[in-house]
Design a protein around this motif. Structure first.
Motif, PDB file in Angstrom:
ATOM      1  N   SER A 157      -7.378 -72.085  49.839  1.00  0.00           N
ATOM      2  CA  SER A 157      -8.426 -72.653  48.996  1.00  0.00           C
ATOM      3  C   SER A 157      -7.862 -72.801  47.586  1.00  0.00           C
TER       4      SER A 157
ATOM      5  N   THR B 157      -4.144 -60.903  56.531  1.00  0.00           N
ATOM      6  CA  THR B 157      -3.935 -60.440  55.152  1.00  0.00           C
ATOM      7  C   THR B 157      -5.251 -60.513  54.378  1.00  0.00           C
TER       8      THR B 157
ATOM      9  N   GLU C 279      -3.291 -65.447  58.905  1.00  0.00           N
ATOM     10  CA  GLU C 279      -3.621 -64.764  60.161  1.00  0.00           C
ATOM     11  C   GLU C 279      -2.450 -65.012  61.099  1.00  0.00           C
TER      12      GLU C 279
ATOM     13  N   GLY D 112     -12.682 -70.507  46.000  1.00  0.00           N
ATOM     14  CA  GLY D 112     -13.115 -71.816  46.472  1.00  0.00           C
ATOM     15  C   GLY D 112     -13.311 -71.803  47.976  1.00  0.00           C
TER      16      GLY D 112
HETATM   17  P1  ADP Z   1     -11.710 -66.127  60.628  1.00  0.00           P
HETATM   18  O1  ADP Z   1     -12.805 -65.620  61.483  1.00  0.00           O
HETATM   19  O2  ADP Z   1     -12.069 -67.332  59.871  1.00  0.00           O
HETATM   20  O3  ADP Z   1     -10.420 -66.264  61.381  1.00  0.00           O
HETATM   21  P2  ADP Z   1     -10.501 -63.844  59.398  1.00  0.00           P
HETATM   22  O4  ADP Z   1     -11.186 -62.737  58.691  1.00  0.00           O
HETATM   23  O5  ADP Z   1      -9.805 -63.549  60.685  1.00  0.00           O
HETATM   24  O6  ADP Z   1     -11.558 -65.013  59.530  1.00  0.00           O
HETATM   25  O7  ADP Z   1      -9.402 -64.456  58.431  1.00  0.00           O
HETATM   26  C1  ADP Z   1      -9.738 -65.097  57.256  1.00  0.00           C
HETATM   27  C2  ADP Z   1      -8.512 -65.149  56.371  1.00  0.00           C
HETATM   28  O8  ADP Z   1      -8.780 -66.012  55.286  1.00  0.00           O
HETATM   29  C3  ADP Z   1      -8.157 -63.825  55.756  1.00  0.00           C
HETATM   30  O9  ADP Z   1      -6.752 -63.741  55.644  1.00  0.00           O
HETATM   31  C4  ADP Z   1      -8.789 -63.893  54.384  1.00  0.00           C
HETATM   32  O10 ADP Z   1      -8.101 -63.108  53.437  1.00  0.00           O
HETATM   33  C5  ADP Z   1      -8.641 -65.351  54.049  1.00  0.00           C
HETATM   34  N1  ADP Z   1      -9.645 -65.893  53.147  1.00  0.00           N
HETATM   35  C6  ADP Z   1     -10.949 -65.576  53.048  1.00  0.00           C
HETATM   36  N2  ADP Z   1     -11.560 -66.307  52.094  1.00  0.00           N
HETATM   37  C7  ADP Z   1     -10.617 -67.131  51.565  1.00  0.00           C
HETATM   38  C8  ADP Z   1     -10.603 -68.137  50.547  1.00  0.00           C
HETATM   39  N3  ADP Z   1     -11.708 -68.468  49.883  1.00  0.00           N
HETATM   40  N4  ADP Z   1      -9.441 -68.756  50.301  1.00  0.00           N
HETATM   41  C9  ADP Z   1      -8.327 -68.466  50.977  1.00  0.00           C
HETATM   42  N5  ADP Z   1      -8.265 -67.530  51.935  1.00  0.00           N
HETATM   43  C10 ADP Z   1      -9.393 -66.870  52.245  1.00  0.00           C
END
Ligand code: ADP
Ligand code: MG
Ligand code: ZN
Length: 505
Positions: free
Chosen positions: A228, A181, A24, A238
């Motif tokens: 993760s 992303t 992000e 994960g």
């Molecule tokens: P948040 O509200 O937590 O900021 P966002 O949707 O803005 O959520 O961003 C979450 C980010 O984490 C995105 O880039 C998403 O692709 C990534 N993401 C979601 N699940 C996982 C996971 N299990 N492992 C790694 N990255 C993840």
């Protein structure tokens, strides 16, 4: 034997688990005024001097959307190959925090202005080749920055242990774009490098679009790294952690590597990863626990009733598309042709992070190969030694152009120029001051050179005899002797001329 460790070495971690990342990136736009009011956005003004009823959230104040910010958001979306919403709204993200005077942040929720994009990053593959990875973009949405709190009186600068806190609302309401992303899965050993390259590529792209100052050190580009792990071959994701506000490209790579090693240590001993935000510590190279964060955090999002929806006309979107600068790969190919670099040279430039610096140096009138020589030679070595980015050395294209001009004029040779760069990196002043203080000027005084040549001829009768018996190449030894005599501060071409004329060759 059981080894209890906080981290598993990275090789062992990657031998068991595949990392999954999500990045992000928050970008502060360089608009003159804030997102929803007319307050100025300049960095560094005295606290709370750039505020008004709207950005202070006073009752009855009404926001108005900054059209330039919407245009910048569309530019960014298009440059990341996103679809641009035909109609979207702002939403209130409700939470109480003192740096958020309205008690909600005006953001976008399920209706982002840009979504479903992709981009590419290129990293060195180790054998002089490069590899390109595609990164899917989930969305880029508009929001506003919060104010800045400073916690005073504690040892750590954090709120725990502080006696009081100060808040500066100058930053509250500055337009932000958050670029998110989709999950990124690349070969495990490449993950951290790909993340770093992505953020670095975004900076170049945003600079080329001229939508932000993109200064990581001033917080106008901030990255949160979600990481993760999953066992090899497993498809289920994960539990992730989100490391906040990692503030340099190098830290992106280090923080992700650290999280991989930390999570692997927990998982390999049967533990569970807590879904939480974590803080990156630049000095110790570790992350520590922040706050627990579930996917179901209730921000009570609802559409912002005080703002009209944003419905960018398709013609306007196409007009903006037409103003986009050439795509980075196209531009690279053009520069390579203009500079006359081989594929290998161009790769070194890109891998060395020197592309933009060379562009600027060439714009200042320096020959491309000379610019490359300094940036990839002397300056890259200095950056490496001090573990800094090439662009953060305190030596810019202007200084490189100044030094090269002195070389072109014959006032310095390459060897002396290297010493000037050494002085520049060490903050010893301007090139002129360094030349003066270190006594680096090239001896151009013909009589001094002539005397030095005479001395060398007198001291080396055997060499002179060789030259005169038909071996002109032997004169190299005389030139070497003169250069040594002049402590390297002579123009070698001039010395050669003098030696040749004195020996009649
Ligand atoms: P948040 O509200 O937590 O900021 P966002 O949707 O803005 O959520 O961003 C979450 C980010 O984490 C995105 O880039 C998403 O692709 C990534 N993401 C979601 N699940 C996982 C996971 N299990 N492992 C790694 N990255 C993840
Ligand atoms: Mg987010
Ligand atoms: Zn304001």
């Amino acid at each position: 034997m059981t080894v209890v460790a906080d981290v598993l070495p990275i090789d062992e971690a990657l031998a068991q688990y595949d990392p999954v990342m999500g990045l992000e990136v928050h970008v502060e736009l360089n608009t003159k005024s804030k997102m929803f009011c007319g307050c100025p956005t300049e960095f560094g003004a005295p606290p709370n001097t750039q505020t008004c009823p709207v950005c202070l959230g006073l009752p009855g104040a009404l926001p108005v959307v900054n059209a330039r910010a919407v245009e910048s958001a569309i530019k960014i979306g298009l440059a990341l190959n996103c679809e641009i919403a035909e109609w979207c709204r702002f939403a209130r993200k409700n939470y109480f925090y003192p740096d958020m005077p309205k008690n909600f942040q005006t953001s976008q929720y399920d209706e982002p202005i840009a979504f479903n994009g992709w981009t590419e990053v290129t990293i060195p593959s180790g054998d002089g080749e490069t590899e390109t990875y595609r990164i899917e973009i989930e969305r880029a949405h508009m929001e506003e920055d919060t104010g800045k709190s400073t916690h005073v009186g504690g040892a750590t600068g954090r709120i725990h242990g502080a006696s009081h806190s100060l808040v500066d609302y100058n930053r509250a309401g500055i337009p932000l774009i958050e670029i998110v992303t989709k999950t990124i899965e690349v070969p495990p050993a490449k993950a951290a490098a790909v993340a770093r390259a992505y953020v670095s590529m975004l900076r170049d792209l945003l600079l080329a679009l001229d939508v932000s100052d993109v200064r990581m050190d001033q917080g106008s580009l901030r990255c949160d790294a979600n990481v993760s792990l999953k066992p090899h071959g497993s498809s289920a994701l994960g539990t992730r952690t989100e490391t906040k506000n990692v503030n340099s490209f190098r830290s992106v790579e280090r923080a992700i590597t650290y999280e991989i090693t930390r999570q692997a240590a927990i998982l390999s001993t049967g533990g569970k990863i807590l879904q939480e935000t974590r803080h990156w510590h630049e000095d110790t190279g570790i992350t520590t626990s922040g706050r627990e964060k579930s996917d179901a955090d209730d921000y009570r999002y609802f559409p912002e009733p005080d703002l009209v929806p944003v419905a960018p006309a398709r013609e306007w979107v196409e007009e903006i598309r037409a103003t986009l600068p050439e795509a980075p790969p196209v531009r690279r190919a053009r520069l390579q042709t203009e500079w006359g670099f081989t594929d290998l040279e161009m790769r070194d430039v890109i891998n060395g992070g020197a592309l933009e610096l060379i562009v600027k140096t060439v714009e200042l009138g320096v020959d491309a190969s000379a610019a490359k020589k300094w940036w990839l030679g002397e300056l890259a070595r200095a950056a490496n030694e001090s573990a800094k980015e090439l662009g953060d050395l305190g030596v810019g294209p202007e200084e490189v152009a100044e030094v090269q001009k002195l070389v072109d004029e014959g006032a310095l040779n390459d060897k002396l120029a290297r010493q000037v760069f050494d002085g520049l990196v060490k903050g010893e002043g301007t090139p002129a001051e360094i030349i003066e203080a270190r006594g680096l000027a090239l001896v151009s005084d013909d009589s001094a050179l002539s005397e030095a040549v005479d001395r060398a001829i007198a001291a080396n009768p055997d060499v002179v005899e060789k030259v005169q018996s038909g071996k002109p190449a032997a004169a190299g030894a005389l030139i070497g002797a003169v250069m040594k005599d002049m402590r390297g501060q002579a123009d070698a071409a001039k010395v050669r001329e003098l030696v040749n004329s004195k020996l009649g060759i």
